[in-house]
Design a protein around this motif. Structure first.
Motif, PDB file in Angstrom:
ATOM      1  N   THR A   1       0.837  -1.481   0.112  1.00  0.00           N
ATOM      2  CA  THR A   1       0.036   0.110   0.084  1.00  0.00           C
ATOM      3  C   THR A   1       1.013   1.412   0.017  1.00  0.00           C
ATOM      4  O   THR A   1       1.960   1.108   0.417  1.00  0.00           O
ATOM      5  CB  THR A   1      -0.879   0.071   1.133  1.00  0.00           C
ATOM      6  N   VAL A   2       0.191   2.374  -0.529  1.00  0.00           N
ATOM      7  CA  VAL A   2       0.926   3.622  -0.374  1.00  0.00           C
ATOM      8  C   VAL A   2      -0.302   4.509   0.589  1.00  0.00           C
ATOM      9  O   VAL A   2      -1.303   4.392   0.510  1.00  0.00           O
ATOM     10  CB  VAL A   2       1.121   4.375  -1.844  1.00  0.00           C
ATOM     11  N   GLN A   3       0.299   5.514   1.361  1.00  0.00           N
ATOM     12  CA  GLN A   3      -0.399   6.330   2.082  1.00  0.00           C
ATOM     13  C   GLN A   3      -0.944   7.528   1.490  1.00  0.00           C
ATOM     14  O   GLN A   3      -0.274   8.004   0.487  1.00  0.00           O
ATOM     15  CB  GLN A   3       0.355   6.591   3.398  1.00  0.00           C
ATOM     16  N   TRP A   4      -1.829   8.217   1.897  1.00  0.00           N
ATOM     17  CA  TRP A   4      -2.432   9.514   1.489  1.00  0.00           C
ATOM     18  C   TRP A   4      -1.527  10.307   1.171  1.00  0.00           C
ATOM     19  O   TRP A   4      -1.492  11.219   0.165  1.00  0.00           O
ATOM     20  CB  TRP A   4      -3.609   9.711   2.090  1.00  0.00           C
ATOM     21  N   HIS A   5      -0.653  10.433   2.006  1.00  0.00           N
ATOM     22  CA  HIS A   5       0.419  11.723   2.093  1.00  0.00           C
ATOM     23  C   HIS A   5       1.657  11.287   1.244  1.00  0.00           C
ATOM     24  O   HIS A   5       2.734  11.953   1.125  1.00  0.00           O
ATOM     25  CB  HIS A   5       0.730  12.092   3.403  1.00  0.00           C
ATOM     26  N   GLU A   6       1.854  10.150   0.623  1.00  0.00           N
ATOM     27  CA  GLU A   6       2.716   9.536  -0.268  1.00  0.00           C
ATOM     28  C   GLU A   6       2.439   9.611  -1.728  1.00  0.00           C
ATOM     29  O   GLU A   6       3.346   9.497  -2.678  1.00  0.00           O
ATOM     30  CB  GLU A   6       3.224   8.216   0.230  1.00  0.00           C
ATOM     31  N   LEU A   7       1.082   9.900  -1.880  1.00  0.00           N
ATOM     32  CA  LEU A   7       0.410   9.864  -3.363  1.00  0.00           C
ATOM     33  C   LEU A   7       1.019  10.678  -4.154  1.00  0.00           C
ATOM     34  O   LEU A   7       1.588  10.289  -5.418  1.00  0.00           O
ATOM     35  CB  LEU A   7      -1.097   9.459  -3.285  1.00  0.00           C
ATOM     36  N   ALA A   8       1.272  12.101  -3.882  1.00  0.00           N
ATOM     37  CA  ALA A   8       1.671  13.071  -4.789  1.00  0.00           C
ATOM     38  C   ALA A   8       3.184  12.621  -5.089  1.00  0.00           C
ATOM     39  O   ALA A   8       3.653  12.945  -6.294  1.00  0.00           O
ATOM     40  CB  ALA A   8       1.642  14.530  -3.901  1.00  0.00           C
ATOM     41  N   THR A   9       4.021  12.394  -4.153  1.00  0.00           N
ATOM     42  CA  THR A   9       5.464  11.972  -4.530  1.00  0.00           C
ATOM     43  C   THR A   9       5.330  10.859  -5.576  1.00  0.00           C
ATOM     44  O   THR A   9       6.070  10.814  -6.477  1.00  0.00           O
ATOM     45  CB  THR A   9       5.945  11.364  -3.125  1.00  0.00           C
ATOM     46  N   ALA A  10       4.374   9.753  -5.085  1.00  0.00           N
ATOM     47  CA  ALA A  10       4.525   8.750  -6.100  1.00  0.00           C
ATOM     48  C   ALA A  10       4.205   9.164  -7.697  1.00  0.00           C
ATOM     49  O   ALA A  10       4.570   8.679  -8.752  1.00  0.00           O
ATOM     50  CB  ALA A  10       3.483   7.802  -5.623  1.00  0.00           C
ATOM     51  N   GLN A  11       2.982  10.200  -7.712  1.00  0.00           N
ATOM     52  CA  GLN A  11       2.638  10.596  -9.078  1.00  0.00           C
ATOM     53  C   GLN A  11       3.723  11.350  -9.634  1.00  0.00           C
ATOM     54  O   GLN A  11       3.945  11.116 -10.858  1.00  0.00           O
ATOM     55  CB  GLN A  11       1.544  11.580  -8.842  1.00  0.00           C
ATOM     56  N   GLU A  12       4.611  12.075  -8.704  1.00  0.00           N
ATOM     57  CA  GLU A  12       5.888  12.895  -9.316  1.00  0.00           C
ATOM     58  C   GLU A  12       6.962  12.103  -9.977  1.00  0.00           C
ATOM     59  O   GLU A  12       7.335  12.240 -10.618  1.00  0.00           O
ATOM     60  CB  GLU A  12       6.269  13.887  -8.340  1.00  0.00           C
ATOM     61  N   ALA A  13       6.767  10.705  -9.250  1.00  0.00           N
ATOM     62  CA  ALA A  13       8.013   9.827  -9.822  1.00  0.00           C
ATOM     63  C   ALA A  13       7.285   9.234 -10.892  1.00  0.00           C
ATOM     64  O   ALA A  13       8.154   8.075 -11.334  1.00  0.00           O
ATOM     65  CB  ALA A  13       8.223   8.835  -8.575  1.00  0.00           C
ATOM     66  N   GLY A  14       6.413   9.450 -11.445  1.00  0.00           N
ATOM     67  CA  GLY A  14       5.598   8.782 -12.707  1.00  0.00           C
ATOM     68  C   GLY A  14       4.781   7.697 -12.436  1.00  0.00           C
ATOM     69  O   GLY A  14       4.239   7.100 -13.426  1.00  0.00           O
ATOM     70  N   ALA A  15       4.115   7.397 -11.334  1.00  0.00           N
ATOM     71  CA  ALA A  15       2.911   6.612 -10.984  1.00  0.00           C
ATOM     72  C   ALA A  15       1.694   7.047 -11.703  1.00  0.00           C
ATOM     73  O   ALA A  15       1.478   8.169 -11.666  1.00  0.00           O
ATOM     74  CB  ALA A  15       3.072   6.175  -9.343  1.00  0.00           C
ATOM     75  N   THR A  16       1.072   6.106 -12.209  1.00  0.00           N
ATOM     76  CA  THR A  16      -0.340   6.364 -12.626  1.00  0.00           C
ATOM     77  C   THR A  16      -1.335   6.027 -11.431  1.00  0.00           C
ATOM     78  O   THR A  16      -1.361   4.827 -11.296  1.00  0.00           O
ATOM     79  CB  THR A  16      -0.710   5.715 -14.146  1.00  0.00           C
TER      80      THR A  16
END
Lengths: 550, 550
Positions: free
Chosen positions: A449-464
């Motif tokens: 899982t990923v946490q709500w506060h980690e999502l933006a970073t994941a998106q910036e790193a290229g996650a869809t």
């Protein structure tokens, strides 16, 4: 044997009555500064609001009733000024008569509690704390005397502050609550508190966070954010500090938190002086370190156990988990153990789980959604803490988790707890069992899982971000940048997915888990958004408020 | 890999969906005899009563929804007739078409549950069990078609029987309940069930205990006590027996209880056949022996864990505590572990504690009295069982005790549990903490008690019963032969006590404890009546009924 007890409420009176049951011959003297003993502190806010209309129902005992039943020598209106530990005496002032006298003891128990920490100094607006019967009488008089459109400022968004707000609103008062921290209920994490703040706003409360009171002058309160209020009165609920003046007069050792230091038998640094209650340090169950945990339950329990120790019994305190609960209008918020914020601050490795289950079987009327958060130690699978916010059944689930922690039951083993199930009370897989299943999936790697506060970073790193809810749910509110691909169509529409990392999410996390399993088994680099859209939305809203305030 | 699952409700469907999440490539076929899968068994009685008005809300999934989300091949209306374990095939009948076919498997999961045990044979009065959606439809039709003064007989006073009674009463039906044993709810002890029986009688239910149905003929039911009833219909809730026909067809081993024998991974005596749910033996947590525990929670959990085992994961079942709960109108009854009757029958040493605490702080409105019973192993202080009857908060306390048992928390250590306290939810000393205090006093010898059913013998042996309640309480109802001496006057009136053994008692046991401490420390041979007048009165009334019936 002569035992002197200073303080006649929770801890002191538990010690006194237990001592008598263990020892008919002891001389037991209780000095209480105020006019009342053994009163219901935790009921005080509800007398303000009229929920407990009969003031006398807060006064559980009198010196007379305690003399009759327990042969206690209870002296109200007696202020213990100092302790001479070498001579084993206390000096006592009786303000009503002006008399001062010295009383000897064989064993002394300090149960003087904590004092309200005044965030508002001497003020041109009537200001009261909410700790004693006298406080309640004074606030009640202010409410009764208030103008046509009465208003009040409550300083402090902790448990007592929230209870004060609710009860003032019940009396028709317009309330502003000012909280120093970025959200109310600082023992909980921000994304969990959103429903509490929404509940207050829904009742017309003006909730102000990240503010303090700068000055009070000319009938106006100036807040640190520039706001100006003109309340009829102020309730100062900004917290408590241990009352240690007496302990200091005896040269007793204080601990690192500023509370009186005691051993696991509540013995202070003086062998004949014990201390219990809110003035005393406890041992935190997770860190093993000293902590201030100001709970009525611990005060009562330690009062009783100190009587056992004095009577020669083997009795040791358990470390404190800090289980706590508060009801504000229709919302209930509870916690046990550490919050995510505490774990991050302490640098302790942890895993976070959010769920949003129904309080009982959804096919039976009246089920309410609750939000749960579980904090787990990855290396040991131990439960580090939990937070639950909702309505029905919150109290039960926090108690179940608190007992699991006390019994050393791991997070994954929550899945195996046999909890009582009928459709009015739970589900065949209770919300606590479900937490266990999620924990087990994380432990074994069956879920990532990923946490709500980690999502933006994941998106910036290229996650869809792939929203696996229905199109209608997606249209009603979506995470920016998310593409919608319902879970039931996922296997047939794999071609629409990008090759890079994927974050799937649904409303609460369950369909997301199924989707993540479908993709992970096909080799995708996929994680599920923990707690789904609901946790993400609550977290993002709380962060936005915090940023706006900063 | 091809997995065939027989039975598409709790255990079977939990296995199927978990299997898919673990293995996208497996072929998963579910055969369900009835027309519905994954329906809410535990909600069925409430659809009869109109509490759950929408029948479709009981039907949680369809074959179509399960195919879309989980790629399951769910075939309702398919009756698995036999298993050929050597060839790994099942023979399946599709009654609608008359087709019979053979289906192969790599692993087979039996989740066929239990069948209603018919206490009433072929009957001239419409008779239905209450296990399936079809049962509910049939009973609903009978209710709709009933005469002007409709009446029904419910056979069996277990959990399902009581739920049936409540829901029939809701529909305006006059209900007689016939129970084979001396009291309703045989998993509980007689003195605990009194409030449940009183609640039913208060709603006009004719409660008949220690009776069975002799014959049904010419529209009349003849009971074993000579009673004759002419109900419009009969609901047969006299219990269930494991469904083992299929297992027998495969030559699978049955256990001593008559259920399918499985190991802790739910594997039967055939290495490729697993079994879960009500048809399967569980391991009793207290005896370590095989037992039938027919709970939805266990069926779901074991269904899920068998999927883990098939997918190659290490997963073992925990022994079963048998936590259970039922709500009947306004009264809630719950149990975990063993009853006193079971312990006596097994010859296991035990200690009994009865308390009658308030569900939350008495100063806060709405507190309800509950009755609690705790059974403790004297040698180890282990909790052997608990029973709770009351209203609000019963479900929470039975769960707390169930978790304590799972975590190996001793009876005395219940005192130290940190349960969430605010006045709406509990007390600073929660009812569960109070049980721990009593247990600790018994363990250390600070208290000695006598049980309600031992009192007459103690009196015959010369003990004087001293009622330490007030004169008004004594006048309102007293134990025959008891002398009244209020606890607050006890120390001053010792001269009135006889020299011989004394049993003190109050209303619920607390003042009695204080009185016993006063006397014991003065050398009296004194015991306290456990649970006070309230437990004694409930116990004596239940015994009187049992004797009258015998």
């Amino acid at each position: 044997m002569k035992i002197v007890i200073v303080g006649g409420v929770a801890g002191g009176m538990s010690a006194a009555t237990r001592l008598r049951r263990l020892d008919e011959t002891a001389q037991i003297v209780v000095f209480e500064r105020g006019p009342y003993v053994s009163y219901a502190n935790c009921g005080l806010p509800y007398h303000v609001g009229g929920v407990i209309p009969d003031r006398s129902s807060l006064l559980l005992q009198t010196p007379q009733s305690l003399a009759a039943r327990f042969r206690l020598d209870v002296r109200t209106g007696h202020d213990v000024l100092s302790i001479d530990a070498a001579r084993r005496t206390v000096t006592v002032l009786h303000p009503a008569s002006g008399d001062t006298f010295v009383e000897g003891y064989d064993e002394l128990i300090l149960a003087v509690g904590a004092s309200a920490r005044a965030a508002v100094g001497h003020s041109s607006i009537p200001t009261h704390t909410l700790r004693t019967v006298e406080d309640v009488d004074a606030i009640g008089a202010l409410v009764d005397a208030a103008a046509d459109h009465p208003s009040a400022l409550v300083v402090g968004g902790g448990f007592i502050g929230l209870e004060a707000v609710e009860n003032l609103v019940r009396r028709g008062i317009h309330v502003t609550i000012a909280q120093r921290g970025p959200h109310l209920l600082s023992p909980l994490d921000p994304e969990m508190v959103a429903p509490v703040e929404a509940q207050l706003r829904g009742h017309g409360v003006d909730v102000r966070t990240s503010v303090t009171v700068d000055t009070v002058a000319d009938g106006a309160v100036l807040l640190s954010d520039g706001g100006v209020l003109r309340p009829d009165f102020i309730v100062d609920a900004s917290g408590v500090v241990p009352s240690v003046d007496l302990a200091c007069s005896a040269g007793l050792r204080l601990g690192p938190t500023g509370g009186i230091a005691v051993d696991e038998r509540n013995r202070t640094s003086d062998g004949h002086i014990f201390a219990v209650g809110d003035g005393v340090e406890k041992v935190d169950a997770l860190s093993g370190e000293a902590a201030l945990v100001t709970m009525a339950g611990l005060a009562n329990r330690h009062g009783r156990s100190v009587a056992d120790v004095i009577a020669g019994r083997e009795e040791r305190n358990a470390p404190a988990l800090g289980t706590a609960i508060v009801k504000v209008f229709d919302v209930v918020a509870a916690k046990v153990g550490w919050s995510e914020r505490q774990l991050v601050a302490a640098g302790r490795d942890h895993r976070v789980i959010h769920t949003h289950p129904a309080s009982h079987a959804t096919y039976y009327p009246g089920a309410q959604t609750m939000s749960m958060k579980l904090l787990v130690e990855p290396a040991t699978d131990a439960i580090l803490g939990a937070q639950i916010v909702g309505g029905e059944g919150v109290d039960k689930r926090i108690d179940v988790i608190a007992v699991a922690m006390a019994g050393g039951i791991t997070a994954s083993a929550l899945a195996r707890l046999e909890l009582a199930y009928a459709p009015q009370f739970g589900s065949a897989k209770d919300p606590v069992n479900q937490l266990g299943y999620v924990a087990d999936n994380l432990r074994t790697g069956a879920a990532r899982t990923v946490q709500w506060h980690e999502l933006a970073t994941a998106q910036e790193a290229g996650a869809t971000v792939v929203d696996v809810r229905t199109a209608a749910e997606h249209a009603a509110g979506a995470i920016p940048g998310a593409v919608n691909l319902p879970v039931d169509e996922l296997r047939d529409r794999l071609g629409e997915l990008p090759a890079g990392p994927i974050v799937v999410h649904c409303q609460v996390g369950q369909r997301g888990h199924t989707a993540a399993r479908i993709l992970a088994q096909r080799g995708y680099d996929v994680v599920n958004l923990d707690g789904g859209y609901r946790t993400w939305a609550a977290g993002v809203a709380s962060t936005a408020r915090e940023l706006a305030a900063a």
